[in-house]
Design an enzyme around this catalytic site. Sequence first.
Site, PDB file in Angstrom:
ATOM      1  N   LYS A   1       0.949  -1.236   0.040  1.00 51.80           N
ATOM      2  CA  LYS A   1      -0.004  -0.011   0.048  1.00 51.80           C
ATOM      3  C   LYS A   1       1.011   1.253   0.147  1.00 51.80           C
ATOM      4  O   LYS A   1       1.767   1.533   0.899  1.00 51.80           O
ATOM      5  CB  LYS A   1      -0.998   0.068   1.314  1.00 51.80           C
ATOM      6  CG  LYS A   1      -1.939   1.222   1.362  1.00 51.80           C
ATOM      7  CD  LYS A   1      -2.863   1.192   2.517  1.00 51.80           C
ATOM      8  CE  LYS A   1      -2.347   1.749   3.652  1.00 51.80           C
ATOM      9  NZ  LYS A   1      -2.348   3.102   3.723  1.00 51.80           N
TER      10      LYS A   1
ATOM     11  N   ASP B   1      -3.613   4.305  -1.878  1.00 57.72           N
ATOM     12  CA  ASP B   1      -4.558   4.615  -0.655  1.00 57.72           C
ATOM     13  C   ASP B   1      -4.563   6.292  -0.750  1.00 57.72           C
ATOM     14  O   ASP B   1      -3.869   6.787   0.241  1.00 57.72           O
ATOM     15  CB  ASP B   1      -3.908   3.955   0.548  1.00 57.72           C
ATOM     16  CG  ASP B   1      -5.130   4.612   1.785  1.00 57.72           C
ATOM     17  OD1 ASP B   1      -6.275   4.805   1.470  1.00 57.72           O
ATOM     18  OD2 ASP B   1      -4.714   4.321   2.695  1.00 57.72           O
TER      19      ASP B   1
ATOM     20  N   LYS C   1      -7.279   8.083  -0.713  1.00 55.84           N
ATOM     21  CA  LYS C   1      -8.329   8.636   0.118  1.00 55.84           C
ATOM     22  C   LYS C   1      -8.874  10.090  -0.450  1.00 55.84           C
ATOM     23  O   LYS C   1      -8.888  11.158   0.216  1.00 55.84           O
ATOM     24  CB  LYS C   1      -8.013   9.010   1.461  1.00 55.84           C
ATOM     25  CG  LYS C   1      -7.787   7.496   2.303  1.00 55.84           C
ATOM     26  CD  LYS C   1      -7.873   7.942   3.710  1.00 55.84           C
ATOM     27  CE  LYS C   1      -7.479   6.634   4.820  1.00 55.84           C
ATOM     28  NZ  LYS C   1      -5.749   6.094   4.374  1.00 55.84           N
TER      29      LYS C   1
ATOM     30  N   ASP D   1     -13.163  15.225  -2.974  1.00 57.25           N
ATOM     31  CA  ASP D   1     -13.643  16.324  -3.670  1.00 57.25           C
ATOM     32  C   ASP D   1     -14.807  16.363  -4.677  1.00 57.25           C
ATOM     33  O   ASP D   1     -15.470  15.372  -4.242  1.00 57.25           O
ATOM     34  CB  ASP D   1     -12.108  16.511  -4.506  1.00 57.25           C
ATOM     35  CG  ASP D   1     -11.708  18.001  -4.499  1.00 57.25           C
ATOM     36  OD1 ASP D   1     -12.845  19.187  -5.085  1.00 57.25           O
ATOM     37  OD2 ASP D   1     -10.580  18.381  -4.575  1.00 57.25           O
TER      38      ASP D   1
ATOM     39  N   THR E   1      -9.743   4.634  11.201  1.00 58.30           N
ATOM     40  CA  THR E   1      -9.576   3.737  12.413  1.00 58.30           C
ATOM     41  C   THR E   1      -9.025   4.542  13.491  1.00 58.30           C
ATOM     42  O   THR E   1      -8.874   4.253  14.736  1.00 58.30           O
ATOM     43  CB  THR E   1      -8.726   2.553  12.190  1.00 58.30           C
ATOM     44  OG1 THR E   1      -7.487   3.042  11.330  1.00 58.30           O
ATOM     45  CG2 THR E   1      -9.426   1.599  11.413  1.00 58.30           C
TER      46      THR E   1
ATOM     47  N   ARG F   1       3.002   0.036  10.665  1.00 55.82           N
ATOM     48  CA  ARG F   1       4.155   0.305  11.636  1.00 55.82           C
ATOM     49  C   ARG F   1       4.585  -0.991  12.308  1.00 55.82           C
ATOM     50  O   ARG F   1       5.582  -1.318  12.703  1.00 55.82           O
ATOM     51  CB  ARG F   1       3.640   1.388  12.530  1.00 55.82           C
ATOM     52  CG  ARG F   1       3.971   3.003  11.795  1.00 55.82           C
ATOM     53  CD  ARG F   1       3.153   3.944  12.757  1.00 55.82           C
ATOM     54  NE  ARG F   1       1.656   3.528  12.544  1.00 55.82           N
ATOM     55  CZ  ARG F   1       0.705   4.646  13.055  1.00 55.82           C
ATOM     56  NH1 ARG F   1       0.985   5.702  13.824  1.00 55.82           N
ATOM     57  NH2 ARG F   1      -0.439   4.257  13.060  1.00 55.82           N
TER      58      ARG F   1
HETATM   59  O1  C5P Z   1       0.832   1.838  10.729  1.00 53.03           O
HETATM   60  P1  C5P Z   1      -0.226   1.260  10.835  1.00 53.03           P
HETATM   61  O2  C5P Z   1      -0.484  -0.229  10.856  1.00 53.03           O
HETATM   62  O3  C5P Z   1      -1.516   1.971  11.730  1.00 53.03           O
HETATM   63  O4  C5P Z   1      -1.018   1.856   9.118  1.00 53.03           O
HETATM   64  C1  C5P Z   1      -2.260   1.506   9.000  1.00 53.03           C
HETATM   65  C2  C5P Z   1      -2.514   2.088   7.416  1.00 53.03           C
HETATM   66  O5  C5P Z   1      -3.804   2.077   7.115  1.00 53.03           O
HETATM   67  C3  C5P Z   1      -1.936   3.490   7.356  1.00 53.03           C
HETATM   68  O6  C5P Z   1      -1.396   3.449   5.955  1.00 53.03           O
HETATM   69  C4  C5P Z   1      -3.490   4.203   7.424  1.00 53.03           C
HETATM   70  O7  C5P Z   1      -3.403   5.439   6.290  1.00 53.03           O
HETATM   71  C5  C5P Z   1      -4.250   3.149   6.768  1.00 53.03           C
HETATM   72  N1  C5P Z   1      -5.780   3.398   7.026  1.00 53.03           N
HETATM   73  C6  C5P Z   1      -5.987   3.600   8.247  1.00 53.03           C
HETATM   74  N2  C5P Z   1      -7.611   3.541   8.671  1.00 53.03           N
HETATM   75  C7  C5P Z   1      -8.254   3.731   7.499  1.00 53.03           C
HETATM   76  C8  C5P Z   1      -7.968   3.792   5.979  1.00 53.03           C
HETATM   77  C9  C5P Z   1      -6.445   3.430   6.087  1.00 53.03           C
HETATM   78  O8  C5P Z   1      -5.465   3.325   9.350  1.00 53.03           O
HETATM   79  N3  C5P Z   1      -9.507   3.742   7.809  1.00 53.03           N
END
Ligand code: C5P
Length: 228
Positions: free
Chosen positions: A33, A58, A60, A63, A117, A208
């Site tokens: 991603k 991604d 997102k 607009d 999230t 992460r």
């Molecule tokens: O580092 P981590 O596991 O928290 O990364 C989650 C990834 O998912 C990030 O790239 C974030 O932009 C993405 N994401 C999210 N919540 C959403 C959609 C995408 O955390 N609803």
Amino acid sequence: MSSSRLIVALDTPEVATAQAWARAVAPHCGMFKLGLEFFLANGAAGFRAITGRPVFLDLKLHDIPTTVAGAVRAVLPLGPRMLTVHACGDGAMIRAARDAAGNAPDRPLILGVTVLTSMDPAGLAAIGVHDPPPMQVLRLARLALANGADGVVCSPLETATLRQALGRGPTLVIPGIRPAGAARDDQARVMTPAQAMAAGADWIVVGRPITGASDPAAAAAAIDAEAA
Ligand code: C5P
């Protein structure tokens, strides 16, 4: 073709770092991603520098419909496997994104982002949404699917509700995944990889806990094994 259901979020502005992560985790994931941080820093050339797995772009998008349609058309030549739009951008915007994606067999799936999230009930209330998160997620998921989206992004805690309400059809992509005992970072609503898959996820997105690990390949392999 990998059967892995793991998507690794390569969240960095540096191409070399993303390439190193990609090389390390490719054997243990089904997709990479790339998000705003990477794409704004590196653009199409950066996207093309990441190879080895299909890419979920991604961005997102949110607009007016014409602008979102133009943005989707602008990235189509890169061949992303999935693209995101904010479902709260409304039905016409989602429909514009889906129409712009075209009907080629390898077109990107259009996913509606429901509630981030990182949002909790207080965060939703602050933007005027007083319904509980699961209700808002279901509302936005139905809006997205009714306007042509192929699936949605939602938190693990809403996955089972959505799967039950929406059936097998829509693709459910689930971030907010944390192996037991891992740091939550800024994710408010989390589950383990196995819990999210059991709840009905098609794909889990992990950043992460993998890219911040001392051994990203081992971290990805462990999460992939747990999700399988
Ligand atoms: O580092 P981590 O596991 O928290 O990364 C989650 C990834 O998912 C990030 O790239 C974030 O932009 C993405 N994401 C999210 N919540 C959403 C959609 C995408 O955390 N609803």
